[in-house]
Design a protein around this motif. Structure first.
Motif, PDB file in Angstrom:
ATOM      1  N   PRO A 160       0.526  -1.262  -0.056  1.00  0.00           N
ATOM      2  CA  PRO A 160       0.155   0.000   0.057  1.00  0.00           C
ATOM      3  C   PRO A 160       0.369   1.260   0.243  1.00  0.00           C
ATOM      4  N   GLU A 161      -0.095   2.394  -0.530  1.00  0.00           N
ATOM      5  CA  GLU A 161       1.111   3.729  -0.644  1.00  0.00           C
ATOM      6  C   GLU A 161       1.409   3.746   0.600  1.00  0.00           C
ATOM      7  N   ALA A 162       0.539   3.746   1.944  1.00  0.00           N
ATOM      8  CA  ALA A 162       0.882   4.873   2.844  1.00  0.00           C
ATOM      9  C   ALA A 162       3.122   3.705   3.488  1.00  0.00           C
ATOM     10  N   GLU A 163       2.547   2.619   3.682  1.00  0.00           N
ATOM     11  CA  GLU A 163       3.765   1.736   3.506  1.00  0.00           C
ATOM     12  C   GLU A 163       4.586   1.680   2.896  1.00  0.00           C
ATOM     13  N   TYR A 164       4.447   1.694   2.207  1.00  0.00           N
ATOM     14  CA  TYR A 164       5.817   2.252   0.515  1.00  0.00           C
ATOM     15  C   TYR A 164       6.377   3.595   1.231  1.00  0.00           C
ATOM     16  N   LEU A 165       5.751   5.058   1.143  1.00  0.00           N
ATOM     17  CA  LEU A 165       6.361   5.664   2.061  1.00  0.00           C
ATOM     18  C   LEU A 165       7.510   5.690   3.301  1.00  0.00           C
ATOM     19  N   ASP A 166       6.374   4.749   4.242  1.00  0.00           N
ATOM     20  CA  ASP A 166       7.450   4.303   4.924  1.00  0.00           C
ATOM     21  C   ASP A 166       8.554   3.734   4.608  1.00  0.00           C
ATOM     22  N   PHE A 167       8.175   2.980   3.703  1.00  0.00           N
ATOM     23  CA  PHE A 167       9.798   2.341   3.485  1.00  0.00           C
ATOM     24  C   PHE A 167      10.744   3.185   2.922  1.00  0.00           C
ATOM     25  N   LYS A 168      10.445   3.376   1.647  1.00  0.00           N
ATOM     26  CA  LYS A 168      11.538   4.683   1.270  1.00  0.00           C
ATOM     27  C   LYS A 168      11.683   6.180   2.552  1.00  0.00           C
ATOM     28  N   THR A 169      10.931   6.471   2.928  1.00  0.00           N
ATOM     29  CA  THR A 169      11.511   7.637   3.978  1.00  0.00           C
ATOM     30  C   THR A 169      12.582   6.807   5.081  1.00  0.00           C
ATOM     31  N   HIS A 170      12.230   5.582   5.773  1.00  0.00           N
ATOM     32  CA  HIS A 170      13.289   5.056   6.262  1.00  0.00           C
ATOM     33  C   HIS A 170      14.255   4.127   5.884  1.00  0.00           C
ATOM     34  N   THR A 171      14.616   4.022   4.626  1.00  0.00           N
ATOM     35  CA  THR A 171      15.458   2.886   4.098  1.00  0.00           C
ATOM     36  C   THR A 171      17.044   4.090   3.682  1.00  0.00           C
ATOM     37  N   GLN A 172      17.799   3.408   3.485  1.00  0.00           N
ATOM     38  CA  GLN A 172      18.766   3.892   3.210  1.00  0.00           C
ATOM     39  C   GLN A 172      19.021   3.902   1.785  1.00  0.00           C
ATOM     40  N   LYS A 173      19.498   4.431   0.550  1.00  0.00           N
ATOM     41  CA  LYS A 173      18.906   4.379  -0.277  1.00  0.00           C
ATOM     42  C   LYS A 173      19.809   3.298  -1.408  1.00  0.00           C
ATOM     43  N   ASP A 174      20.885   2.667  -0.217  1.00  0.00           N
ATOM     44  CA  ASP A 174      22.216   2.150  -1.029  1.00  0.00           C
ATOM     45  C   ASP A 174      21.355   0.662  -0.026  1.00  0.00           C
ATOM     46  N   ASN A 175      21.298   0.528   0.792  1.00  0.00           N
ATOM     47  CA  ASN A 175      20.738  -0.142   1.691  1.00  0.00           C
ATOM     48  C   ASN A 175      19.615  -1.343   1.008  1.00  0.00           C
ATOM     49  N   ARG A 176      19.702  -2.661   1.275  1.00  0.00           N
ATOM     50  CA  ARG A 176      19.232  -3.788   0.763  1.00  0.00           C
ATOM     51  C   ARG A 176      18.475  -4.464   1.669  1.00  0.00           C
ATOM     52  N   VAL A 177      17.241  -4.390   1.753  1.00  0.00           N
ATOM     53  CA  VAL A 177      16.577  -4.876   2.745  1.00  0.00           C
ATOM     54  C   VAL A 177      15.895  -6.232   2.802  1.00  0.00           C
ATOM     55  N   ASN A 178      16.278  -7.495   3.340  1.00  0.00           N
ATOM     56  CA  ASN A 178      15.985  -8.906   4.048  1.00  0.00           C
ATOM     57  C   ASN A 178      14.828  -9.254   4.252  1.00  0.00           C
ATOM     58  N   VAL A 179      14.262 -10.378   3.109  1.00  0.00           N
ATOM     59  CA  VAL A 179      13.011 -10.570   3.346  1.00  0.00           C
ATOM     60  C   VAL A 179      12.660 -12.071   3.717  1.00  0.00           C
ATOM     61  N   ASN A 180      11.444 -12.537   4.006  1.00  0.00           N
ATOM     62  CA  ASN A 180      11.464 -13.929   4.046  1.00  0.00           C
ATOM     63  C   ASN A 180       9.717 -14.210   2.677  1.00  0.00           C
ATOM     64  N   LEU A 181      10.386 -15.860   3.208  1.00  0.00           N
ATOM     65  CA  LEU A 181       9.025 -16.300   1.882  1.00  0.00           C
ATOM     66  C   LEU A 181       8.215 -17.454   2.906  1.00  0.00           C
ATOM     67  N   VAL A 182       6.845 -17.190   2.767  1.00  0.00           N
ATOM     68  CA  VAL A 182       6.599 -18.387   3.980  1.00  0.00           C
ATOM     69  C   VAL A 182       5.347 -18.959   1.569  1.00  0.00           C
ATOM     70  N   MET A 183       6.028 -20.415   2.146  1.00  0.00           N
ATOM     71  CA  MET A 183       5.360 -20.901   1.410  1.00  0.00           C
ATOM     72  C   MET A 183       4.055 -21.317   1.317  1.00  0.00           C
ATOM     73  N   ALA A 184       3.392 -22.386   0.682  1.00  0.00           N
ATOM     74  CA  ALA A 184       1.702 -22.327   0.537  1.00  0.00           C
ATOM     75  C   ALA A 184       1.471 -23.369   1.528  1.00  0.00           C
ATOM     76  N   ASN A 185       2.528 -24.400   1.683  1.00  0.00           N
ATOM     77  CA  ASN A 185       2.215 -24.979   3.272  1.00  0.00           C
ATOM     78  C   ASN A 185       3.284 -24.232   4.295  1.00  0.00           C
ATOM     79  N   ASN A 186       2.873 -22.842   4.503  1.00  0.00           N
ATOM     80  CA  ASN A 186       3.382 -22.244   5.473  1.00  0.00           C
ATOM     81  C   ASN A 186       4.643 -22.442   6.535  1.00  0.00           C
ATOM     82  N   ASP A 187       5.554 -23.278   5.841  1.00  0.00           N
ATOM     83  CA  ASP A 187       6.981 -23.062   5.875  1.00  0.00           C
ATOM     84  C   ASP A 187       7.044 -22.551   5.595  1.00  0.00           C
TER      85      ASP A 187
END
Length: 361
Positions: free
Chosen positions: A196-223
């Protein structure tokens, strides 16, 4: 005379009832309820976003020539190497065209050599030699074109990957451009999810330009997929209908567990600036809407609807409906009623939040 004792009895009953009601009201007023205020602070929250999983490279393999499928060298679901033969279209027609082009090129070369000798002896004009040379170049080009057409009858893997379902079988007649199959390079995966737009703005505001944000993936079996991904790309435009923008995270896939077209949830840590935090136990729900009891300056309680921005263990981050100085009822929500005046004791929000695990018991 008999009516007088009955009158006295009724008076005594009314007196006792009145005293009893007053005692209950006095007792009710003497009950002290704990209240607190929202805790305002910067925090982070982990959110899940519905995602689509795509192969790093996923292409359609199409015929580049018309003809019959003579050979299929691979199988559906098979891993193939770059350059490996996959299909062959019957080549006889294109071999004949190549032989014809080569013969015409040989004839043009002989004609050129003869014309060159005549031109060297000044028997023919230089223009005749130029025309012979042009015919030879054209014949060579025809040979190159015929070789290209013949090469198109051999369909090879442009990169290493996994074969998908076949759209043709051996002996099938295909036209130029017909789909044969698809090929997926699953060595790494591109996972798309909408923010969503509000979360995108928070993400861009609090993330440095060269910093890459790590994320995790929850698969269809919830693992949870064992290899974390990195948010690398955000699309240029918002979707006007949903108000979302697409993020793309890249995940390594060394064991090939993920396949093109899978679904899952990307789990990302999102910063919240000046978030208002309240205990979940201080809320109640009516028709799928969240409410709290707000205690005014006269200690009268009134219900108020709130919007939740994020949910954490035992805590809600409030999007709207509360201010940081509002006093909210912390306990006894089922023991009070709307517009009731109560005795209350203010508990500092820092203490409340730090002991939420105890309150939740």
């Amino acid at each position: 005379m008999k009516k007088f004792p009955m009158f006295l009895s009724m008076c005594a009953l009314l007196y006792n009832t009145g005293c009893s009601t007053q005692a209950e009201e006095k007792k009710e007023e003497e009950v002290s309820y704990q209240v607190t205020t929202p805790l305002q602070k910067d925090t982070t929250v982990t959110k899940d976003y519905v995602s689509q999983i795509h192969a790093f490279r996923h292409i359609e393999m199409r015929a580049q020539q018309r003809g019959y499928i003579q050979n299929i060298f691979v199988d559906e679901g098979q891993s193939v190497r770059e350059g490996q033969m996959m299909f062959q279209i019957m080549p006889q027609l294109y071999e004949a065209e190549l032989q014809k082009a080569q013969a015409e090129a040989s004839f043009a070369n002989i004609e050129y050599q003869n014309t060159k000798k005549l031109a060297d002896n000044k028997i023919v004009a230089p223009n005749e030699l130029s025309m012979a040379n042009a015919k030879l170049d054209k014949a060579k080009a025809e040979v190159s074109l015929a070789q290209t057409h013949l090469g198109f009858t051999k369909i090879k893997a442009p990169f290493s990957g996994i074969m998908d379902h076949f759209q043709v079988r051996q002996g099938s007649l295909v036209d130029e451009g017909d789909l044969l199959t698809t090929l997926s390079d699953n060595s790494k995966m591109w996972v798309y999810f909408n923010v969503p737009e509000a979360e995108y703005l928070d993400f861009k505001t609090h993330t440095q330009k060269d910093n890459r944000v790590n994320v995790n993936l929850v698969m269809a079996n919830n693992d949870v997929f064992p290899y974390p991904g990195v948010v690398e790309t955000i699309e240029a435009d918002f979707n006007n209908e949903t108000g979302n923008i697409a993020f793309r995270a890249t995940f390594p896939n060394p064991k090939g567990l993920l396949r093109h077209g899978e679904t899952g949830n990307v789990r990302m840590t999102v910063p919240l600036k000046n978030a208002l935090l309240i205990p979940q136990k201080a809320t109640f729900e009516v028709l799928e809407k969240k409410y709290v009891y707000v205690v005014d300056k006269d200690n009268v309680i009134r219900s108020r609807e709130i919007k939740i921005a994020a949910e954490m263990p035992h805590i809600f981050a409030v999007q709207s409906g509360l201010k940081k100085d509002d006093r909210i009822l912390l306990e006894g929500l089922r023991q009070v009623r709307e517009n009731q005046k109560i005795h209350c004791k203010l508990i500092q929000p820092e203490s409340v939040i730090s002991h939420l695990s105890l309150y939740a018991e």
